[in-house]
Every structure is written in C-alpha cells, then in structure tokens.
Design a protein around this motif. Structure first.
Motif, PDB file in Angstrom:
ATOM      1  N   HIS A 111      34.474  33.321  48.650  1.00 27.75           N
ATOM      2  CA  HIS A 111      34.547  34.300  47.942  1.00 27.75           C
ATOM      3  C   HIS A 111      33.747  33.200  45.935  1.00 27.75           C
ATOM      4  N   HIS A 115      31.543  33.232  44.070  1.00 26.91           N
ATOM      5  CA  HIS A 115      30.745  33.468  42.135  1.00 26.91           C
ATOM      6  C   HIS A 115      30.157  32.560  41.323  1.00 26.91           C
ATOM      7  N   ASP A 308      34.071  41.202  40.157  1.00 29.71           N
ATOM      8  CA  ASP A 308      33.951  40.732  41.729  1.00 29.71           C
ATOM      9  C   ASP A 308      32.526  41.965  42.381  1.00 29.71           C
TER      10      ASP A 308
END
Ligand code: KG4
Ligand code: ZN
Length: 340
Positions: A111, A115, A308
């Motif tokens: 994750h 980003h 997100d």
C-alpha cells in the motif's frame, strides 16, 4: 497488445477499484465507509463487513466507467498490506477469485509503495510531468511518515521515519482533543484556512538526523488546552480556527524541515509528497513555496489520489507487470508488510 490492470484497494475504510491501461488511468471508484464516524475511529469488524457489501458494485462500476469487461484485464493488482487484516482479506480474496475465473495473474501490492507511485498517475489527454529517478518522496499517511529515496519504480530506500506517531495520527489525535469528528485531518485543514498559524506555538521536537517525532507535539497540545480550559471552558470553541491553523503549522514545519535537510544531504531536488496528509492544502502550499526557493521540481498527486484509492494500486500493478513481478495464488495478506 494493451496492458490493462484492475486495481483493488481495501486496506482500511475505503473500498476502491480502478482501471489503468498502458499507464493511463481510465477509472477510479471509491466507496467511503460512513459507519465509523460515530465511533471516532475505524472499527475493523465494521470495515470488513462494509468492504464485503461494497466490493462487487465498486468493481463493476470501475470496469463500466473504463469501458472494459473483466476478460479484457491483463492482471489484477490488489493491496496485500499493510492494513487491517479483515479488510485486506476481502480485497485479496476477491482479487484471487476473479483472477482464477478469468485466468489472469494477480499482483500483490504494498500500500505504501502504491502511495509513492501515485505521482505517476495520469488520465487520458492529460499532459503531466513525472519525477525523474532518483527522487525523494515524503510519504505522509495515517500510519506512516517517511522520507524515501526512489531509485527506480520498484527500488526504494527509507532514509528517515517517525520514531512514534505518524503525521496523520498527529492531525487525527489533535482533532479528537478538540472534539472534532474522525478523520480529523481534513477538518483541521478546513478550519485552518480561516485561522492564524502563529496564534499559538507548541513544543518543537528535536530528533536526530532525518527522523520525525509527533507524540510530543500531541502531548504539548493536550496540556496547552487543559491549562487554557481551566480559565475558559469555552476556549476551544472560540479558538477553533487559530488552534487548527497553529497545530497544522507545527506539523508542516516538522515535515518540511526534514525534507529540506534530506534534499541538501542527498543533493536530490526532484521532490514528491504522497499519502493522505499530502491532501492537506497548507502542506501543499508550503512545499510549493519551499520548492520554489530551493529550486526543486515538486510532484504531489491530486488530492483525490493522495488519500486511499485503487488508482495508485493499479499504477503500481502496471509497473510490476512490466517487470513480470507477479504473485502466486497462495500468498496471504499481511497486516504489517515491508516488502515491495
Ligand atoms: O493515506 P491515507 O488515506 O490512509 C493511510 O494509508 O493511512 O491517510 C489517512 C490520513 C488520516 O490521518 C487523515 O486525517 C489524513 O490522512 N488526511 C489529512 C487530510 N486528508 C487526509 N490530513 C490533513 N489534511 C488533510 N486534508
Ligand atoms: Zn493510505
């Protein structure tokens, strides 16, 4: 042949799906989960349940908006970790099942790596410049605060990080102390626009090297309010804008000081900022201002790709696909996850 990637994100409280084709973003759908608001934070069990409810309609809409059908996908990229285990399991199981059905490979994504790669997102007919390697990335999210040297799309080196709370956590905890709803970061951002950033000052951490610390700031803010509230029980309500602007200023100051230092030490002036906190308008403004002074090339994703989203998972999947970096069907999600 086109390389078309379906990205799926379900690490925390957003269920998201996106389609990237040959590095171009075709669609990005996000279902936010409102259920957590009344609890003042994300409730893991409720997050998993909401992901279950949202994932099929979100994926269907993302595919439809991209003008694609599942069998046109080259691979399915999904968040393997870090995140909430029950939430990650929903996205990962869905990705694996769909990939088996349409006979395409899966690509497990970190994750945080996604980003960072959000700075490479571009839509159709959009002219965007991308950072050149090596570049520095200030990664600021709800759980992480790091300065990273990106040597290549898939090669990173962490050169600084928080020794306690993350910047997003500092925003959220200070907001909570002021009685603001979760997540507090966007609320502080909004309130700060009408406030004076120099109205109040709080203890500044002295941390060696390129590391950060935010727990002292939170405590200093808490004690400051406790003392003022003794004299005036209405102090917070009357000073909400100035308090928000001042705490935001303190967080931005900590972040930008270390980023300037990292740039000087490494000689790198290609600077990216990513993660949820990079949506903060004060931080964005400060980085552009500082960047102009130090002659940096600055890259910050649009606010909608800073928090997100699955677009960043799909673009990360695209770059891993190009290297043939696929995952096996038997890998499991990882709540704590370091590898790329
Ligand atoms: O990257 P993200 O969406 O999720 C994680 O991976 O953690 O980051 C969430 C964090 C939260 O702490 C939230 O308060 C913060 O990003 N955030 C902001 C803003 N938008 C989101 N903080 C300050 N200003 C904002 N506009
Ligand atoms: Zn995130």
């Amino acid at each position: 042949m086109n390389i078309t990637i379906l990205g799926i994100e379900s690490s925390c409280d957003d269920t998201s799906a996106a389609v990237v084709e040959d590095g171009i973003l075709l669609s990005n759908r996000i279902a936010n989960q409102k259920v957590h608001q009344e609890y003042g934070g994300v409730v893991p069990e409720l997050a998993s349940r909401a992901h279950q409810q949202n994932i099929i309609p979100v994926v269907e809409t993302a595919l439809r908006e991209a003008g694609k059908t599942p069998d046109q996908m080259s691979a399915i990229a999904y968040t393997r970790g870090p995140g909430l285990m029950g939430a990650l399991l929903v996205g990962s199981s869905f990705a694996k099942g769909l990939a088996l059905a349409i006979r395409v490979p899966i690509i497990g994504i970190n994750h945080l790596h996604a980003h960072i790669l959000s700075v490479f997102l571009a839509r159709k007919n959009e002219t965007r410049s991308f950072p050149r390697f090596p570049f520095l990335c200030l990664l600021v999210s709800g759980g992480h605060t790091q300065i990273i040297i990106m040597k290549d799309h898939l090669e990173i080196e962490i050169i600084g990080q928080t020794i306690d709370d993350a910047a997003g956590e500092a925003f959220d905890k200070c907001a909570k102390v002021m009685g603001l709803p979760y997540p507090g970061g966007p609320m502080i951002d909004k309130l700060a626009r009408e406030g004076d950033p120099h109205a109040f000052s709080f203890g500044k951490p002295v941390i060696r090297g390129l590391d950060f610390s935010f727990s002292g700031l939170k405590t200093s803010f808490l004690y400051f309010l406790r003392d003022r509230l003794k004299d005036d029980p209405d102090f917070v309500r009357k000073n909400l804008n100035n308090l928000s602007a001042s705490i935001q200023e303190a967080i931005i100051d900590s972040l930008t000081r270390k980023l300037i230092r990292a740039s000087k030490e490494t000689g790198i002036r290609e600077i990216a900022v990513a993660g949820g906190v990079s949506a903060n308008s004060g931080l964005r403004e400060a980085i552009h201002r500082i960047g102009a002074h130090w002659n940096w090339s600055v890259f910050i994703p649009e606010a909608q790709y800073a928090t997100d989203n699955a677009a960043m998972i799909a673009i990360a999947g695209y770059h891993k696909y190009l290297r043939g970096d696929f995952s096996s069907q038997d890998i499991t999600p990882a709540a704590r996850f370091e590898q790329l």
